[in-house]
Design a protein around this motif. Structure first.
Motif, PDB file in Angstrom:
ATOM      1  N   PRO A 579       0.798  -1.226   0.000  1.00 38.42           N
ATOM      2  CA  PRO A 579       0.000   0.000   0.000  1.00 38.42           C
ATOM      3  C   PRO A 579       0.829   1.275   0.000  1.00 38.42           C
ATOM      4  O   PRO A 579       2.053   1.252   0.171  1.00 38.42           O
ATOM      5  CB  PRO A 579      -0.804  -0.126   1.299  1.00 38.42           C
ATOM      6  CG  PRO A 579       0.042  -0.977   2.183  1.00 38.42           C
ATOM      7  CD  PRO A 579       0.725  -1.955   1.275  1.00 38.42           C
ATOM      8  N   ILE A 580       0.164   2.409  -0.197  1.00 36.85           N
ATOM      9  CA  ILE A 580       0.822   3.718  -0.243  1.00 36.85           C
ATOM     10  C   ILE A 580       0.475   4.559   0.974  1.00 36.85           C
ATOM     11  O   ILE A 580       0.537   5.787   0.928  1.00 36.85           O
ATOM     12  CB  ILE A 580       0.435   4.493  -1.518  1.00 36.85           C
ATOM     13  CG1 ILE A 580      -1.084   4.702  -1.582  1.00 36.85           C
ATOM     14  CG2 ILE A 580       0.950   3.788  -2.753  1.00 36.85           C
ATOM     15  CD1 ILE A 580      -1.518   5.742  -2.589  1.00 36.85           C
ATOM     16  N   CYS A 581       0.125   3.915   2.067  1.00 40.32           N
ATOM     17  CA  CYS A 581      -0.341   4.641   3.249  1.00 40.32           C
ATOM     18  C   CYS A 581       0.761   5.493   3.865  1.00 40.32           C
ATOM     19  O   CYS A 581       1.953   5.262   3.655  1.00 40.32           O
ATOM     20  CB  CYS A 581      -0.857   3.657   4.289  1.00 40.32           C
ATOM     21  SG  CYS A 581      -2.097   2.519   3.645  1.00 40.32           S
ATOM     22  N   GLU A 582       0.351   6.473   4.637  1.00 38.36           N
ATOM     23  CA  GLU A 582       1.229   7.246   5.500  1.00 38.36           C
ATOM     24  C   GLU A 582       0.815   6.960   6.942  1.00 38.36           C
ATOM     25  O   GLU A 582      -0.262   6.400   7.193  1.00 38.36           O
ATOM     26  CB  GLU A 582       1.134   8.732   5.185  1.00 38.36           C
ATOM     27  CG  GLU A 582       1.581   9.093   3.774  1.00 38.36           C
ATOM     28  CD  GLU A 582       3.044   8.768   3.511  1.00 38.36           C
ATOM     29  OE1 GLU A 582       3.887   9.180   4.321  1.00 38.36           O
ATOM     30  OE2 GLU A 582       3.332   8.090   2.511  1.00 38.36           O
ATOM     31  N   ALA A 583       1.648   7.357   7.886  1.00 40.77           N
ATOM     32  CA  ALA A 583       1.373   7.020   9.279  1.00 40.77           C
ATOM     33  C   ALA A 583       0.058   7.610   9.769  1.00 40.77           C
ATOM     34  O   ALA A 583      -0.612   7.024  10.617  1.00 40.77           O
ATOM     35  CB  ALA A 583       2.526   7.489  10.165  1.00 40.77           C
ATOM     36  N   ASP A 584      -0.323   8.758   9.240  1.00 36.05           N
ATOM     37  CA  ASP A 584      -1.543   9.424   9.685  1.00 36.05           C
ATOM     38  C   ASP A 584      -2.747   9.128   8.814  1.00 36.05           C
ATOM     39  O   ASP A 584      -3.827   9.678   9.044  1.00 36.05           O
ATOM     40  CB  ASP A 584      -1.325  10.946   9.730  1.00 36.05           C
ATOM     41  CG  ASP A 584      -0.515  11.367  10.946  1.00 36.05           C
ATOM     42  OD1 ASP A 584      -0.788  10.847  12.037  1.00 36.05           O
ATOM     43  OD2 ASP A 584       0.377  12.221  10.799  1.00 36.05           O
ATOM     44  N   ALA A 585      -2.576   8.306   7.786  1.00 38.86           N
ATOM     45  CA  ALA A 585      -3.689   8.061   6.875  1.00 38.86           C
ATOM     46  C   ALA A 585      -3.525   6.723   6.181  1.00 38.86           C
ATOM     47  O   ALA A 585      -2.414   6.320   5.834  1.00 38.86           O
ATOM     48  CB  ALA A 585      -3.789   9.182   5.833  1.00 38.86           C
ATOM     49  N   VAL A 586      -4.649   6.063   5.950  1.00 37.76           N
ATOM     50  CA  VAL A 586      -4.659   4.853   5.144  1.00 37.76           C
ATOM     51  C   VAL A 586      -5.009   5.268   3.719  1.00 37.76           C
ATOM     52  O   VAL A 586      -5.818   6.173   3.501  1.00 37.76           O
ATOM     53  CB  VAL A 586      -5.674   3.837   5.704  1.00 37.76           C
ATOM     54  CG1 VAL A 586      -7.077   4.408   5.749  1.00 37.76           C
ATOM     55  CG2 VAL A 586      -5.654   2.553   4.901  1.00 37.76           C
ATOM     56  N   ALA A 587      -4.358   4.623   2.738  1.00 38.29           N
ATOM     57  CA  ALA A 587      -4.582   5.022   1.350  1.00 38.29           C
ATOM     58  C   ALA A 587      -4.344   3.855   0.423  1.00 38.29           C
ATOM     59  O   ALA A 587      -3.551   2.950   0.710  1.00 38.29           O
ATOM     60  CB  ALA A 587      -3.660   6.189   0.981  1.00 38.29           C
ATOM     61  N   ASP A 588      -5.031   3.858  -0.700  1.00 36.71           N
ATOM     62  CA  ASP A 588      -4.706   2.965  -1.802  1.00 36.71           C
ATOM     63  C   ASP A 588      -4.919   3.728  -3.104  1.00 36.71           C
ATOM     64  O   ASP A 588      -5.328   4.888  -3.098  1.00 36.71           O
ATOM     65  CB  ASP A 588      -5.487   1.648  -1.739  1.00 36.71           C
ATOM     66  CG  ASP A 588      -7.003   1.826  -1.744  1.00 36.71           C
ATOM     67  OD1 ASP A 588      -7.478   2.907  -2.157  1.00 36.71           O
ATOM     68  OD2 ASP A 588      -7.715   0.888  -1.348  1.00 36.71           O
ATOM     69  N   ALA A 589      -4.586   3.084  -4.211  1.00 36.14           N
ATOM     70  CA  ALA A 589      -4.583   3.822  -5.472  1.00 36.14           C
ATOM     71  C   ALA A 589      -4.715   2.878  -6.647  1.00 36.14           C
ATOM     72  O   ALA A 589      -4.609   1.655  -6.504  1.00 36.14           O
ATOM     73  CB  ALA A 589      -3.295   4.649  -5.604  1.00 36.14           C
ATOM     74  N   ILE A 590      -4.944   3.462  -7.813  1.00 33.32           N
ATOM     75  CA  ILE A 590      -5.011   2.685  -9.049  1.00 33.32           C
ATOM     76  C   ILE A 590      -4.148   3.351 -10.122  1.00 33.32           C
ATOM     77  O   ILE A 590      -3.716   4.489  -9.991  1.00 33.32           O
ATOM     78  CB  ILE A 590      -6.453   2.568  -9.593  1.00 33.32           C
ATOM     79  CG1 ILE A 590      -6.977   3.959 -10.019  1.00 33.32           C
ATOM     80  CG2 ILE A 590      -7.361   1.902  -8.591  1.00 33.32           C
ATOM     81  CD1 ILE A 590      -8.224   3.905 -10.866  1.00 33.32           C
ATOM     82  N   ARG A 591      -3.884   2.585 -11.149  1.00 34.64           N
ATOM     83  CA  ARG A 591      -3.489   3.132 -12.441  1.00 34.64           C
ATOM     84  C   ARG A 591      -4.608   2.785 -13.417  1.00 34.64           C
ATOM     85  O   ARG A 591      -5.336   1.813 -13.217  1.00 34.64           O
ATOM     86  CB  ARG A 591      -2.164   2.550 -12.922  1.00 34.64           C
ATOM     87  CG  ARG A 591      -0.997   2.887 -12.031  1.00 34.64           C
ATOM     88  CD  ARG A 591       0.348   2.412 -12.598  1.00 34.64           C
ATOM     89  NE  ARG A 591       1.365   2.598 -11.577  1.00 34.64           N
ATOM     90  CZ  ARG A 591       1.718   1.666 -10.700  1.00 34.64           C
ATOM     91  NH1 ARG A 591       1.169   0.469 -10.773  1.00 34.64           N
ATOM     92  NH2 ARG A 591       2.622   1.910  -9.788  1.00 34.64           N
ATOM     93  N   TRP A 592      -4.726   3.566 -14.455  1.00 35.91           N
ATOM     94  CA  TRP A 592      -5.745   3.283 -15.452  1.00 35.91           C
ATOM     95  C   TRP A 592      -5.223   3.713 -16.811  1.00 35.91           C
ATOM     96  O   TRP A 592      -4.275   4.496 -16.900  1.00 35.91           O
ATOM     97  CB  TRP A 592      -7.060   3.984 -15.115  1.00 35.91           C
ATOM     98  CG  TRP A 592      -6.968   5.483 -14.968  1.00 35.91           C
ATOM     99  CD1 TRP A 592      -6.450   6.178 -13.920  1.00 35.91           C
ATOM    100  CD2 TRP A 592      -7.426   6.452 -15.922  1.00 35.91           C
ATOM    101  NE1 TRP A 592      -6.543   7.531 -14.136  1.00 35.91           N
ATOM    102  CE2 TRP A 592      -7.144   7.727 -15.363  1.00 35.91           C
ATOM    103  CE3 TRP A 592      -8.048   6.374 -17.172  1.00 35.91           C
ATOM    104  CZ2 TRP A 592      -7.464   8.908 -16.014  1.00 35.91           C
ATOM    105  CZ3 TRP A 592      -8.377   7.551 -17.822  1.00 35.91           C
ATOM    106  CH2 TRP A 592      -8.087   8.803 -17.248  1.00 35.91           C
ATOM    107  N   PRO A 593      -5.761   3.177 -17.891  1.00 39.73           N
ATOM    108  CA  PRO A 593      -5.206   3.465 -19.220  1.00 39.73           C
ATOM    109  C   PRO A 593      -5.450   4.917 -19.650  1.00 39.73           C
ATOM    110  O   PRO A 593      -6.482   5.230 -20.253  1.00 39.73           O
ATOM    111  CB  PRO A 593      -5.946   2.487 -20.127  1.00 39.73           C
ATOM    112  CG  PRO A 593      -6.539   1.460 -19.234  1.00 39.73           C
ATOM    113  CD  PRO A 593      -6.832   2.167 -17.955  1.00 39.73           C
TER     114      PRO A 593
END
Length: 941
Positions: A579-593
Motif C-alpha cells: 500500500p501507499i499509506c502514510e502514518a496518519d492516513a490509510v490510502a490505496d490507489a489505481i493506475r488506469w489506461p
C-alpha cells in the motif's frame, strides 16, 4: 522591433489532464499526465496526492519516455531459433494463449509443482499469488527474497512491521534521524520531503553507509561503516545504552515481551520458551500482586525485575536475558571499532546523543488514550529519535539479525509508535501471528491448500516432504533458510537446472530480468537457461516470459506475452499488497489506461484472468465454467478476498450508499478513483495515531476499516520465540529436526535475541587476498533495470565507473582514465575506475543495472551502457564456495534466504584499458529494431 521572431510565449501545455499513479519506482507517487490530441505531452506531480504532494523526481517526469521507448515489445512472440538467440516470430494472442494453455494444462493435471511461477518488481502480488494458488503450484514468489526480506521478516517478527511500506519516521516531531543503508532510489520523494522538513527545523541527521552519496551527502554526520558490520555497530550502541541505564523501562515493561518470563529449566522440552498459562498466554509478574499473570490481563502492571521460582528453578524475565546479551564485553565500542571502521569514541558519542535526545528532549502530546490493559494515559510520550533503513543492511548473510538488532535499538529507546520515533503505516502493524503460515500441499488438478508465503512459528510449519526434502523449488522454508517469508527467486533457475530438489517443466516469469542484472552469476545463469541434456532437450524444458520491453531475458524465453507500459493499463496499489499509506492516513490507489496501446499488447494481469479461465482455475471461472473476470479492471472491482474486503478500500457499497473500508463491490468504484485523482485516503483518528499495537482507539478503528476482523492488540517481541523453537529442534527436541549438517548453523544463527556474526562468505574465502568490499547501489534517477533504457534518464547515467576510495586509488597508482581488473572467488571483470574520497576506505562500488547486454533494450551496440557499463553480478555466485565436505550452500542469509548481494569480496589490480568493459557477452538478437539515434516527436499542433 521588426526583426524579432513571432513566438507564442504561452503555448497550451495540454488539452486534458489525466491523474494516475507513477510506476517509475516504488514510491507510487500521484501524477498529472497532460494529454494533447490523445497523446502524453508532459507529466508532473499531483499536489493533492498524499504520498508526494506534488513533488516529482526525474524518474517520474521521464515516464513519458517509457511510453515512447523504442524497446517496447509489439506483439506476442514464439521462439523459432535456439534459446538465447533472440529469434522469434510474431503470433496472435489466440495462438499465444493456446500454446500456454496446452503447455500448462497437463502440468496442472499431473503435478502442479512442475510449474515455477515467479514475478519480479510488480505491485500485484496479492493477485499473482491467487493465480498461482489456484493453479496448485507451491512454487511462487516475487522479488522480495533477493531484495529486502531480511528487513521485512525481522520487522514483522520483532515488532509487526519494518520500514518503507510498513513504517516511516515521524518527520513532524523527530529531533534526531539516523539513516542506515538506504540507496536514493528507494522511497525517494517521501524521504527527500522528510529530510527537508527536519532540516528546516534544525533537527540532526546521521547517515550510516559505506558510501556517501544522495541522502548521506546531506547528513550532518556520516559513519562510513565497513560493509556487513552494521549489526556490530548497532550492538555496540545497545551495549552503551544498557551500560548507562538509558532505556525506556516503562515502555519495555508495558509494551514488549521484555517482561515475559522465560522457562530456564534445562531439563524441559520448552527450555527457552516463554512460560504460559492454560490458555496459552505468556506470563509476566504483576507488580500489583507479585504473582504470575497473563501479559494482557486487565489492570496488570508487568515487572521487569522480579523473577519466578518453581520446582527449584528460577525463571527470569526476557529483560534479564537482554542485559546478559547486550552487556557482553565483546560488544563494547573498543572491541568493535576495528571491524566496523568506526572509532570507539564516535560510537560512544552516537549512543550518548541518542540517549540525550530520547530522554532529555522527550516530547509530550496532549492526547489521552487507553491501552489494551484498560489503563488510561493522559498524554502520548515521545522519544524523538527516528531511524530508517532498507536493503543496505538487509542484503547480507547476517542481515536478518542485523535488522532485528536495529529494531531492538529503537524499542529499548521507546521510539517505536511514539511521537518523534518510527511510526507504522496502516494496515500495519501486524504481528507475525496475524499473517498466514506458508502452504505447500500439492493436489493434481487442484488448488494449493493455502497461501504460498507466510511466517513459520516452529519446525512443523516448514515446507518439507516426509523424507525431509524441499517442497518448493527454491528450497524456501527448509532448514537451509527456515523463515524465508518472501521466497528465494534468485535460487529458482539454479535449482531447476540442477534438478535439486526436483526437475520442473515450465518456468513462468513476469518482469524478472533473471538472465542479466537480477541474477547472481549472470554468465552462469545464461548457460543454465540454454543448457541441454543428453537427449539434446533443454534442461529447463519451457520458459514463458512477460515484459513490456525487449530486456536481456526476452531472448531466453520460448513464449513471450507482451505487457503494456504503466500508462496503458489498470493496476491496483492495494491494502492487500504493497500500500501507499502514510502514518496518519490509510490510502490505496489505481493506475488506469490514460492512453491506449498502439501495439498488440495486453496487461499481464488481464492475460492471467483469461489464462486462468482457460485452465479452469478456482477463483477465475464461474460455476458454469465461464471466465469470471473479463480483465484486471473487472477483478479489481468485483473480487472479494474475504467478506466485505476487496482489492480497493474506497467507495465500497453499504446499506446507505458508498462507504470506506468494508463493503460490497461497487461497479462505479474505478470511476470514483479516477475522479479523485487515482487514489483514496482516510485519516487515522487523532487518538489512534500513535501506540497503534497497544491503543484500543486504533484497534477499534482498524476493525471498522477492515484491517482486522477482531481487535488484536499485541506487544513487541525483542525475544522471538519462533527462532528459539527452531533452536530447540536443532538441540534434538520435537518431531521435526534439522539434518545433522545444519544443526550447528541453526543453533548459531537463529538466536531469539539479536546477535552479530560475520558474513558467512568470510569463513569460506581468503579475506587477506580478497580484502576489498564491493557494493552496488541504485541512483536516484534509475530503478531496477528499465530506467537505463530511458532516453532522458540515460543522459544522467549512461555509464557506471567503479568508484575507488583514496587509499586504494593511491595504493594502485590509479589516475584519471585508469582501468582495473576486479577479481572475486567466482569471476573477473575489467572496468573503468574513478576516485571517490567520501567512501569507506576498504570498499569500492558502482551503480547497479546500468550495464546492458548488446542487442537488448533497442540500444545501439556501441552505446556506453554496452561498452563501458558493467555488472558486478558476474563476480557474485548464487552459491558459497565449497566447504571441506564438498558441499556448497546458497549465498544467502541462513535464516530467511535473503540473497547476500553485499557480502562480495574482491581484489583489484591496475591494468591497461581494453577496448570495452570485460567480460564482453556476445550480442543477442532482439524482436524489436534498434532505436533511432535521435528520439523526437511532436505532440499536438
Amino acid at each position: 522591433m521588426k526583426d524579432q521572431p513571432d513566438l507564442n510565449l504561452s503555448p497550451d501545455v495540454s488539452d486534458e489532464v489525466r491523474k494516475t499513479t507513477c510506476y517509475m519506482c516504488a514510491c507510487r507517487c500521484g501524477i498529472n499526465v497532460h494529454m494533447k490530441d490523445g497523446k502524453v505531452a508532459y507529466i508532473e506531480g499531483n499536489k493533492d496526492h498524499p504520498v508526494n504532494q506534488g513533488v516529482l523526481c526525474a524518474k517520474g517526469s521521464a515516464g513519458i519516455m517509457q511510453v515512447n521507448a523504442p524497446s517496447r515489445l509489439k506483439a506476442p512472440l514464439k521462439r523459432v531459433g535456439p534459446r538465447g538467440s533472440g529469434e522469434f516470430e510474431e503470433i496472435s494472442w489466440e495462438e499465444a494463449l493456446t500454446i500456454a494453455t496446452d503447455w500448462l494444462t497437463p502440468v496442472r493435471e499431473e503435478d502442479p509443482s512442475k510449474l515455477a511461477f515467479f514475478t519480479g518488481r510488480d505491485q500485484s502480488q496479492s493477485f499473482t499469488s491467487l493465480w498461482a494458488q489456484g493453479f496448485g503450484t507451491p512454487n511462487y514468489a516475487a522479488h522480495g527474497g533477493f531484495c529486502s526480506v531480511n528487513m521485512a521478516a525481522a520487522g514483522i517478527y520483532t515488532m509487526g512491521g519494518a520500514f518503507w511500506e510498513f513504517g516511516q519516521p515521524d518527520w513532524d516531531h523527530t529531533k534526531m534521524f539516523v539513516l542506515f543503508g538506504v540507496a536514493e532510489d528507494h522511497d525517494s520523494n517521501p524521504i527527500k520531503m522528510g529530510i527537508g522538513k527536519i532540516k528546516e527545523r534544525g533537527a540532526r541527521m546521521v547517515g550510516v553507509n559505506p558510501i556517501r552519496t544522495g541522502y548521506n551527502a546531506v547528513a550532518d554526520d556520516w559513519f562510513g561503516i565497513t560493509p556487513g558490520t552494521d549489526g556490530l555497530l548497532i550492538m555496540a550502541l545497545i551495549h552503551e545504552l544498557f551500560k548507562a541505564g538509558k532505556l525506556d523501562l516503562d515502555y519495555l515493561a508495558r509494551f514488549t515481551n521484555a517482561s515475559c518470563i522465560v522457562n530456564e529449566d534445562p531439563s524441559s522440552d520448552e527450555n527457552g520458551l516463554l512460560l504460559r498459562d492454560d490458555e496459552g498466554q505468556p506470563q509476566v509478574i504483576d507488580r500489583n500482586t507479585g504473582n504470575l499473570a497473563p501479559w494482557n490481563g486487565q489492570g496488570v502492571e508487568p515487572d521487569l525485575g522480579t523473577t519466578y521460582r518453581h520446582a527449584g528453578v528460577t525463571h527470569r524475565p526476557v529483560f534479564h536475558l537482554m542485559a546478559d546479551r547486550f552487556l557482553d564485553p565483546k560488544y563494547a565500542p573498543d572491541e568493535v571499532a576495528e571491524a566496523t571502521g568506526i572509532s570507539a569514541d564516535r560510537i560512544k558519542q552516537l549512543a550518548a546523543d541518542m540517549a540525550h535526545v530520547a530522554f532529555d528532549e522527550a516530547i509530550e502530546l496532549d492526547r489521552p488514550w487507553t491501552d489494551f490493559r484498560g489503563k488510561k494515559h493522559a498524554k502520548m510520550i515521545g522519544r524523538p529519535v527516528s531511524m530508517h533503513s532498507m536493503r543496505g543492511i538487509s542484503a547480507h548473510s547476517n542481515g536478518f539479525q542485523t535488522c532485528r538488532a536495529l529494531h531492538t535499538l529503537q524499542i529499548i529507546l521507546g521510539a517505536v509508535e511514539t511521537p518523534g520515533g518510527m511510526r507504522f503505516k496502516p494496515p500495519y502493524p501486524k504481528p507475525a501471528t496475524a499473517h498466514p503460515k506458508p502452504h505447500g500441499k500439492v493436489t493434481p488438478g487442484g488448488a494449493l491448500n493455502g497461501p504460498h508465503l507466510g511466517y513459520p512459528h516452529g519446525p512443523e510449519d516448514l515446507m518439507l516432504k516426509d523424507d525431509g526434502s524441499a517442497i518448493r523449488i527454491d528450497k524456501a522454508f527448509t532448514w537451509e533458510n527456515p523463515l524465508s517469508a518472501h521466497g528465494m527467486m534468485h535460487m529458482v533457475i539454479s535449482n531447476a537446472h540442477a534438478g535439486d530438489p526436483y526437475k520442473i517443466d515450465t518456468l513462468f516469469m513476469y518482469m524478472a530480468n533473471m538472465s542479466w542484472n537480477s541474477s547472481m552469476n549472470s554468465t552462469g545463469v545464461m548457460e543454465m537457461l540454454t543448457d541441454t541434456d543428453e537427449d539434446d532437450e533443454y534442461v529447463i524444458p519451457r520458459i514463458i516470459y512477460s515484459d513490456a520491453y525487449s530486456s536481456e531475458m526476452v531472448a531466453f524465453a520460448d513464449l513471450i506475452l507482451p505487457d503494456t507500459t504503466y500508462l496503458e493499463r489498470h493496476d491496483c496499489i492495494s491494502l492487500l499488497d504493497r500500500p501507499i499509506c502514510e502514518a496518519d492516513a490509510v490510502a490505496d490507489a489505481i493506475r488506469w489506461p490514460v492512453v491506449e496501446p498502439d501495439r498488440d499488447v495486453r496487461g499481464f494481469q488481464s492475460v492471467l484472468c483469461e489464462l486462468g479461465a482457460r485452465l479452469n482455475l478456482p477463483g477465475f471461472v464461474n460455476e458454469d465454467g465461464s471466465q469470471k473476470y473479463e480483465d484486471y479492471a473487472d477483478y479489481i472491482t468485483n473480487h472479494i478476498r474475504r467478506p466485505g474486503i476487496g482489492p480497493l478500500a474506497g467507495w465500497r457499497m453499504g446499506e446507505k450508499g458508498t462507504q470506506d473500508g468494508r463493503g460490497e463491490p461497487n461497479e462505479g468504484q474505478l470511476d470514483s478513483y479516477i475522479n479523485n485523482g487515482g487514489f483514496w485516503h482516510a485519516e487515522v483518528p487523532k487518538n489512534a495515531a500513535y501506540y497503534k499495537p497497544f491503543n484500543m482507539g486504533y484497534q477499534d478503528w482498524a476493525v471498522e476499516m477492515g484491517f482486522f476482523d477482531s481487535v488484536q492488540p499485541y506487544i513487541f517481541t525483542p525475544y522471538v520465540e519462533p527462532l528459539r523453537r527452531m533452536q530447540l529442534a536443532a538441540e534434538g527436541h520435537g518431531r521435526v529436526q534439522p539434518p545433522d549438517h545444519l544443526r550447528q548453523q541453526v543453533k548459531d544463527t537463529m538466536d531469539p535475541l539479536p546477535i552479530w556474526y560475520a558474513p558467512l562468505s568470510d569463513d569460506r574465502i581468503d579475506t587477506d587476498e580478497f580484502n576489498v568490499h564491493a557494493l552496488t547501489q541504485r541512483p536516484m534517477a534509475m530503478y531496477h533495470s528499465w530506467g537505463s533504457q530511458n532516453a532522458w534518464l540515460r543522459q544522467l547515467h549512461g555509464r557506471n565507473p567503479l568508484y575507488v576510495p583514496t587509499k586504494i586509488w593511491e595504493q594502485h597508482g590509479f589516475v584519471e582514465g585508469s582501468w582495473a581488473k576486479v577479481t572475486s572467488p567466482s569471476g573477473v571483470i575489467t572496468v573503468p575506475v574513478m576516485h571517490m574520497a567520501a567512501l569507506n576506505e576498504n570498499t569500492v562500488w558502482t551503480w547497479n543495472a546500468i550495464g546492458k547486454r548488446k542487442g537488448a533494450w533497442a540500444l545501439d551496440e556501441k552505446a556506453p551502457e554496452a561498452t563501458e557499463g558493467f555488472l558486478l553480478n558476474h563476480l557474485i555466485h548464487e552459491l558459497l564456495p565449497e566447504q571441506a565436505d564438498g558441499m556448497r550452500w546458497s549465498n544467502s542469509d541462513p535464516v530467511t534466504g535473503q540473497a547476500a548481494w553485499f557480502d562480495l569480496r574482491v581484489k583489484i589490480e591496475k591494468v591497461a584499458a581494453p577496448a570495452e568493459a570485460q567480460p564482453v557477452t556476445p550480442p543477442q538478437k532482439a524482436p524489436v529494431p534498434k532505436g533511432p539515434s535521435k528520439l523526437a516527436w511532436k505532440v499536438g499542433k
